[in-house]
Design a protein around this motif. Sequence first.
Motif, PDB file in Angstrom:
ATOM      1  N   LEU A 252       0.834  -1.203   0.000  1.00 62.16           N
ATOM      2  CA  LEU A 252       0.000   0.000   0.000  1.00 62.16           C
ATOM      3  C   LEU A 252       0.866   1.249   0.000  1.00 62.16           C
ATOM      4  CD1 LEU A 252      -2.778   1.207   0.002  1.00 62.16           C
ATOM      5  CD2 LEU A 252      -2.873   0.954   2.498  1.00 62.16           C
ATOM      6  N   ASP A 253       1.960   1.229   0.724  1.00 63.80           N
ATOM      7  CA  ASP A 253       2.889   2.366   0.727  1.00 63.80           C
ATOM      8  C   ASP A 253       3.407   2.627  -0.689  1.00 63.80           C
ATOM      9  OD1 ASP A 253       4.773   4.311   1.233  1.00 63.80           O
ATOM     10  OD2 ASP A 253       5.583   3.331   3.008  1.00 63.80           O
ATOM     11  N   TRP A 254       3.821   1.569  -1.380  1.00 59.27           N
ATOM     12  CA  TRP A 254       4.322   1.720  -2.753  1.00 59.27           C
ATOM     13  C   TRP A 254       3.225   2.246  -3.672  1.00 59.27           C
ATOM     14  CZ3 TRP A 254       2.950   0.088  -7.578  1.00 59.27           C
ATOM     15  CH2 TRP A 254       3.886   0.290  -8.602  1.00 59.27           C
ATOM     16  N   TYR A 255       2.033   1.683  -3.560  1.00 59.90           N
ATOM     17  CA  TYR A 255       0.951   2.084  -4.460  1.00 59.90           C
ATOM     18  C   TYR A 255       0.583   3.555  -4.257  1.00 59.90           C
ATOM     19  CZ  TYR A 255      -3.447   2.467  -6.876  1.00 59.90           C
ATOM     20  OH  TYR A 255      -4.430   2.894  -7.726  1.00 59.90           O
ATOM     21  N   LEU A 256       0.447   3.970  -3.018  1.00 54.52           N
ATOM     22  CA  LEU A 256       0.067   5.360  -2.754  1.00 54.52           C
ATOM     23  C   LEU A 256       1.139   6.318  -3.233  1.00 54.52           C
ATOM     24  CD1 LEU A 256      -1.465   4.955   0.821  1.00 54.52           C
ATOM     25  CD2 LEU A 256      -2.703   5.293  -1.322  1.00 54.52           C
ATOM     26  N   THR A 257       2.381   5.951  -3.030  1.00 55.90           N
ATOM     27  CA  THR A 257       3.491   6.814  -3.472  1.00 55.90           C
ATOM     28  C   THR A 257       3.502   6.963  -4.982  1.00 55.90           C
ATOM     29  OG1 THR A 257       4.844   6.126  -1.581  1.00 55.90           O
ATOM     30  CG2 THR A 257       5.995   7.114  -3.463  1.00 55.90           C
ATOM     31  N   GLN A 258       3.263   5.864  -5.692  1.00 58.50           N
ATOM     32  CA  GLN A 258       3.367   5.872  -7.145  1.00 58.50           C
ATOM     33  C   GLN A 258       2.069   6.252  -7.849  1.00 58.50           C
ATOM     34  OE1 GLN A 258       6.283   5.308  -8.747  1.00 58.50           O
ATOM     35  NE2 GLN A 258       7.302   5.023  -6.776  1.00 58.50           N
ATOM     36  N   MET A 259       0.937   5.833  -7.309  1.00 59.38           N
ATOM     37  CA  MET A 259      -0.323   5.903  -8.043  1.00 59.38           C
ATOM     38  C   MET A 259      -1.388   6.804  -7.414  1.00 59.38           C
ATOM     39  SD  MET A 259       0.429   3.880 -10.504  1.00 59.38           S
ATOM     40  CE  MET A 259       1.471   2.474 -10.931  1.00 59.38           C
ATOM     41  N   ALA A 260      -1.300   7.046  -6.128  1.00 61.11           N
ATOM     42  CA  ALA A 260      -2.338   7.851  -5.466  1.00 61.11           C
ATOM     43  C   ALA A 260      -1.727   8.713  -4.364  1.00 61.11           C
ATOM     44  CB  ALA A 260      -3.419   6.940  -4.898  1.00 61.11           C
ATOM     45  N   PRO A 261      -0.788   9.591  -4.713  1.00 60.88           N
ATOM     46  CA  PRO A 261      -0.094  10.392  -3.690  1.00 60.88           C
ATOM     47  C   PRO A 261      -1.013  11.322  -2.904  1.00 60.88           C
ATOM     48  CG  PRO A 261       0.383  11.201  -5.902  1.00 60.88           C
ATOM     49  CD  PRO A 261      -0.312   9.894  -6.076  1.00 60.88           C
ATOM     50  N   PHE A 267      -2.581   8.134   4.958  1.00 59.49           N
ATOM     51  CA  PHE A 267      -2.058   6.804   5.285  1.00 59.49           C
ATOM     52  C   PHE A 267      -0.946   6.924   6.323  1.00 59.49           C
ATOM     53  CE2 PHE A 267       1.371   3.695   4.275  1.00 59.49           C
ATOM     54  CZ  PHE A 267       0.725   2.524   4.680  1.00 59.49           C
ATOM     55  N   GLN A 268      -0.014   7.863   6.107  1.00 63.33           N
ATOM     56  CA  GLN A 268       1.097   8.047   7.029  1.00 63.33           C
ATOM     57  C   GLN A 268       0.613   8.548   8.392  1.00 63.33           C
ATOM     58  OE1 GLN A 268       3.283  10.688   4.454  1.00 63.33           O
ATOM     59  NE2 GLN A 268       4.651   9.054   3.748  1.00 63.33           N
ATOM     60  N   LEU A 270      -2.376   8.044   9.750  1.00 62.38           N
ATOM     61  CA  LEU A 270      -3.082   6.970  10.444  1.00 62.38           C
ATOM     62  C   LEU A 270      -2.125   5.943  11.055  1.00 62.38           C
ATOM     63  CD1 LEU A 270      -6.018   6.383   7.918  1.00 62.38           C
ATOM     64  CD2 LEU A 270      -6.209   7.299  10.239  1.00 62.38           C
ATOM     65  N   HIS A 271      -0.888   5.906  10.519  1.00 61.32           N
ATOM     66  CA  HIS A 271       0.099   4.960  11.028  1.00 61.32           C
ATOM     67  C   HIS A 271       1.189   5.674  11.822  1.00 61.32           C
ATOM     68  CE1 HIS A 271      -1.561   1.456   8.952  1.00 61.32           C
ATOM     69  NE2 HIS A 271      -1.911   2.312   8.013  1.00 61.32           N
ATOM     70  N   LYS A 272       0.826   6.868  12.324  1.00 63.79           N
ATOM     71  CA  LYS A 272       1.661   7.632  13.235  1.00 63.79           C
ATOM     72  C   LYS A 272       3.003   8.046  12.637  1.00 63.79           C
ATOM     73  CE  LYS A 272      -0.518   5.480  17.268  1.00 63.79           C
ATOM     74  NZ  LYS A 272      -0.322   4.764  18.545  1.00 63.79           N
ATOM     75  N   GLN A 273       3.025   8.224  11.332  1.00 68.25           N
ATOM     76  CA  GLN A 273       4.219   8.753  10.662  1.00 68.25           C
ATOM     77  C   GLN A 273       3.974  10.247  10.439  1.00 68.25           C
ATOM     78  OE1 GLN A 273       3.981   6.053   7.282  1.00 68.25           O
ATOM     79  NE2 GLN A 273       5.713   4.852   8.073  1.00 68.25           N
ATOM     80  N   TYR A 274       3.904  10.985  11.519  1.00 64.65           N
ATOM     81  CA  TYR A 274       3.415  12.360  11.465  1.00 64.65           C
ATOM     82  C   TYR A 274       4.355  13.292  10.715  1.00 64.65           C
ATOM     83  CZ  TYR A 274       0.266  10.537  15.036  1.00 64.65           C
ATOM     84  OH  TYR A 274      -0.644   9.778  15.715  1.00 64.65           O
ATOM     85  N   GLU A 275       5.649  13.122  10.860  1.00 64.19           N
ATOM     86  CA  GLU A 275       6.598  13.998  10.163  1.00 64.19           C
ATOM     87  C   GLU A 275       6.462  13.799   8.652  1.00 64.19           C
ATOM     88  OE1 GLU A 275      10.591  13.827  11.432  1.00 64.19           O
ATOM     89  OE2 GLU A 275      10.130  14.089  13.552  1.00 64.19           O
ATOM     90  N   GLU A 276       6.412  12.560   8.205  1.00 61.37           N
ATOM     91  CA  GLU A 276       6.254  12.294   6.782  1.00 61.37           C
ATOM     92  C   GLU A 276       4.928  12.832   6.263  1.00 61.37           C
ATOM     93  OE1 GLU A 276       7.097  10.195   9.083  1.00 61.37           O
ATOM     94  OE2 GLU A 276       8.704   8.828   8.442  1.00 61.37           O
ATOM     95  N   ALA A 277       3.878  12.683   7.070  1.00 62.84           N
ATOM     96  CA  ALA A 277       2.565  13.161   6.654  1.00 62.84           C
ATOM     97  C   ALA A 277       2.555  14.673   6.511  1.00 62.84           C
ATOM     98  CB  ALA A 277       1.511  12.724   7.686  1.00 62.84           C
TER      99      ALA A 277
END
Length: 278
Positions: A252-261, A267-268, A270-277
């Motif tokens: 899902l990480d790959w797909y969102l990065t490539q196809m649905a940014p 996504f980030q 919801l998975h507590k990747q707040y800096e990236e989000a």
Amino acid sequence: LNGLLTTTINRISEKSRNRLLEKPFYSNEKPSLYESLREFAATMFTSNDALVQKDDHNQLITDQQVVKDDTFMKKIIVECPDFFNKDDAEILSYMDSLQKVDPNNPDAERQLLEKACQTFCKYAPRVMEGWILQRICEYFNNLYFFKGTVQVIIERASILDPSRQALSWYKNGRLSDDKEGREAFDKCYNCYQYAFQIAKNPDAFNDLISATDELFHYCLYHYIIYELHDESILKLLLSLKGVSNQSCHQYLDWYLTQMAPQHLWLFQSLHKQYEEAA
């Protein structure tokens, strides 16, 4: 026999019926002559209690009675094994059994459902896309046996693309001049599409997302994000709530990065990747 043949030709799909009755023998159009004849043979021995025909004494008989009289079936198996063989007969036998399961109490037949799924996967090379695969998925879905639907379509897709050309084509630019890769993808997608019919059912989500086929995941994500238009299912996908499969997170990480940014930040988050989000 004439009545049986007429009944069968009327029951097969319109595309196959046109291929057998209207198109030239040498036509390259899809479905192929071989595929149409296999559908014809399979349909001939599949019961449909709502359909009746008359015997030589003008008495109504059901298809179920025709199936019980398996003399003709055995003849076809011996004379035309490429079109219909013992594997096909076992597939149809389980399909017929599934048709009789009470949809209000499918748990009572859980062992039958599991055994049917094992049989369909075992004989996946004989499970045609279209009529047979569609009917199997309909039976499983009606009985809420979503796991069976996913397993059978993925097994069938793996038979059609054993070298995984479709995945390579998809992840490497989906080049229009890569004819083999595109054809492999189309074959797999034609199998996957039967799972999309249950994508809007939250009860089916865990079975869908637990699939082991990487390409299936990407096609499922695309369907949920761009075609389903259901916010609750989209959020369920992005959160991956209750999903422990780390491969799924990577896919899902790959797909969102490539196809649905546009959905990557959520996504980030919801998975507590707040800096990236951010």
